[in-house]
Design a protein around this motif. Structure first.
Motif, short mmCIF file in Angstrom:
data_model
loop_
_atom_site.label_atom_id
_atom_site.label_comp_id
_atom_site.label_asym_id
_atom_site.label_seq_id
_atom_site.Cartn_x
_atom_site.Cartn_y
_atom_site.Cartn_z
N UNK A 77 12.19 -5.97 0.62
CA UNK A 77 13.17 -5.65 1.65
C UNK A 77 12.50 -5.09 2.89
N UNK A 78 12.88 -3.89 3.30
CA UNK A 78 12.27 -3.25 4.49
C UNK A 78 11.00 -2.47 4.16
N UNK A 79 10.56 -2.55 2.92
CA UNK A 79 9.37 -1.80 2.50
C UNK A 79 8.15 -2.71 2.44
N UNK A 80 7.03 -2.16 2.93
CA UNK A 80 5.75 -2.87 2.80
C UNK A 80 4.73 -1.85 2.30
N UNK A 81 4.06 -2.19 1.22
CA UNK A 81 3.06 -1.30 0.64
C UNK A 81 1.72 -2.00 0.67
N UNK A 82 0.70 -1.27 1.05
CA UNK A 82 -0.67 -1.78 0.97
C UNK A 82 -1.48 -0.88 0.05
N UNK A 83 -2.51 -1.47 -0.53
CA UNK A 83 -3.39 -0.73 -1.44
C UNK A 83 -4.83 -1.11 -1.13
N UNK A 84 -5.66 -0.12 -0.92
CA UNK A 84 -7.08 -0.32 -0.71
C UNK A 84 -7.82 0.47 -1.78
N UNK B 18 -2.47 17.74 -8.90
CA UNK B 18 -2.04 16.53 -8.25
C UNK B 18 -3.20 15.56 -8.17
N UNK B 19 -2.87 14.27 -8.18
CA UNK B 19 -3.88 13.23 -8.10
C UNK B 19 -4.51 13.19 -6.72
N UNK B 20 -3.68 13.34 -5.71
CA UNK B 20 -4.21 13.19 -4.37
C UNK B 20 -3.30 13.80 -3.35
N UNK B 21 -3.43 13.30 -2.16
CA UNK B 21 -2.69 13.89 -1.06
C UNK B 21 -1.88 12.82 -0.34
N UNK C 188 -9.47 4.10 -2.09
CA UNK C 188 -8.54 4.88 -2.90
C UNK C 188 -7.38 5.40 -2.05
N UNK C 189 -6.72 4.45 -1.39
CA UNK C 189 -5.61 4.85 -0.53
C UNK C 189 -4.53 3.77 -0.52
N UNK D 18 8.54 3.89 9.87
CA UNK D 18 7.92 5.09 9.29
C UNK D 18 6.76 4.66 8.41
N UNK D 19 5.62 5.30 8.60
CA UNK D 19 4.45 5.00 7.79
C UNK D 19 3.98 6.27 7.10
N UNK D 20 3.81 6.17 5.79
CA UNK D 20 3.31 7.28 4.98
C UNK D 20 2.07 6.84 4.24
N UNK D 21 1.11 7.73 4.14
CA UNK D 21 -0.16 7.41 3.50
C UNK D 21 -0.39 8.25 2.26
N UNK D 22 -1.13 7.70 1.34
CA UNK D 22 -1.40 8.36 0.06
C UNK D 22 -2.85 8.11 -0.30
N UNK D 23 -3.55 9.17 -0.69
CA UNK D 23 -4.91 9.00 -1.19
C UNK D 23 -4.97 9.50 -2.63
#
Lengths: 113, 119
Positions: free
Chosen positions: A59-66, A2-5, A70-71, A19-24
Motif C-alpha cells: 500500500x502506502x508503505x515502502x520498506x528497505x533493508x540493507x 534493545x537490538x538497535x536504535x 544493518x539498517x 514520513x521516513x523512519x530508520x532502524x539500525x
C-alpha cells in the motif's frame, strides 16, 4: 536490551507529506518487521522483509533493508492523520531464536491535519 | 475470527504481591510469546510457549513464569512484584506448526495488553 536504535525518536509532519523512519540493528537477522502502536494499544504488524530481500511495498508503505549496513527504513507516503502512532522495527534471528522479536525504541509519528 | 485477547486490561498491585495475566491466541495459532513494554520503550521479550513448553526466554528473572494450556492459551505469572514491574504486558501469537524450516518468517499478532501498575 534493545537490538538497535530508531531514528528519529519523534517526527512531526503535515498531512499529505511523506514520513521516513530508520532502524539500525546489531546482529545478523532472519527478517525485520515493522509494527505500529496506537497510544495504549497493542502492536499491529505492518510489513515483514526477509534478509534476502532489499525492498518491499505494501500500500502506502515502502520498506528497505540493507544487511551490509544493518539498517532498514520505513517510508509512509501521503501520510494521513490516522497514521499518527508509534512505529517500531523488530528483528527476528531465526533458528533457535524462532519467534523471538527484538524491538527498537520506536519513532513517535505525529501527522497534523 | 477472534484476534489475540488479554485479560485483565488493567491491574493495580502492591509490592511483594503476585499477579497472573491471561492470553488467548488468535484462532489457528499455536505459539504464544509474552513481552514487557515499559513506558516510552519498545517491547522486551519475556518468553515463548509452544506445545505447552517454554521454548525461549529473554533476560528476565525467575520471578517471571508462565504456562501454556492444551487449547494454546497462556498465563504469565509474576511473583514478588517490584515497582519496576510496572509496565504494559503484551501477548503475541503466531503459527509455528507446519512452517517448515524453523525460520521465523511469520508475523506476530498482538493483543492490546494488560497495564500493570505496582504501588
Amino acid at each position: 536490551s534493545q537490538q538497535g536504535e530508531e531514528d528519529p525518536q519523534a517526527l512531526s509532519i503535515q498531512e499529505g507529506e511523506n514520513a521516513t523512519m530508520n532502524c539500525s540493528y546489531k546482529t545478523s537477522i532472519n527478517n525485520l518487521q515493522w509494527y505500529r502502536q496506537n497510544s495504549g494499544r497493542g502492536l499491529v504488524h505492518l510489513i515483514l522483509i526477509r534478509s534476502n530481500e532489499r525492498e518491499k511495498h505494501s500500500g502506502r508503505l515502502r520498506v528497505t533493508l540493507d544487511t551490509s549496513k544493518k539498517s532498514s527504513s520505513l517510508l509512509i507516503t501521503a501520510s494521513r492523520a490516522a497514521d499518527t502512532a508509534s512505529y517500531f522495527c523488530a528483528t527476528a534471528a531465526g533458528g533457535t531464536s524462532y519467534g523471538k522479536l527484538t524491538f527498537g525504541q520506536g519513532t513517535i509519528l505525529t501527522v497534523h491535519p | 475470527d477472534a484476534g489475540v485477547t488479554q485479560s485483565p486490561t488493567h491491574l493495580i498491585k502492591t509490592r511483594g504481591q503476585q499477579v497472573t495475566l491471561r492470553c488467548s491466541p488468535k484462532s489457528g495459532h499455536d505459539t504464544v510469546s509474552w513481552y514487557q513494554q515499559a513506558l516510552g520503550q519498545g517491547p522486551q521479550f519475556i518468553f515463548q510457549y509452544y506445545e505447552e513448553e517454554e521454548r525461549q526466554r529473554g533476560n528476565f528473572p525467575d520471578r517471571f513464569s508462565g504456562h501454556q494450556f492444551p487449547n494454546y492459551s497462556s498465563e504469565l505469572n509474576v511473583n514478588a512484584l517490584l515497582l519496576g514491574d510496572s509496565a504494559l504486558y503484551l501477548c503475541a501469537s503466531t503459527l509455528r506448526s507446519g512452517t517448515g524450516n524453523m525460520g521465523s518468517n511469520q508475523p506476530q499478532h498482538f493483543g492490546d495488553g494488560t497495564r500493570l501498575s505496582i504501588l
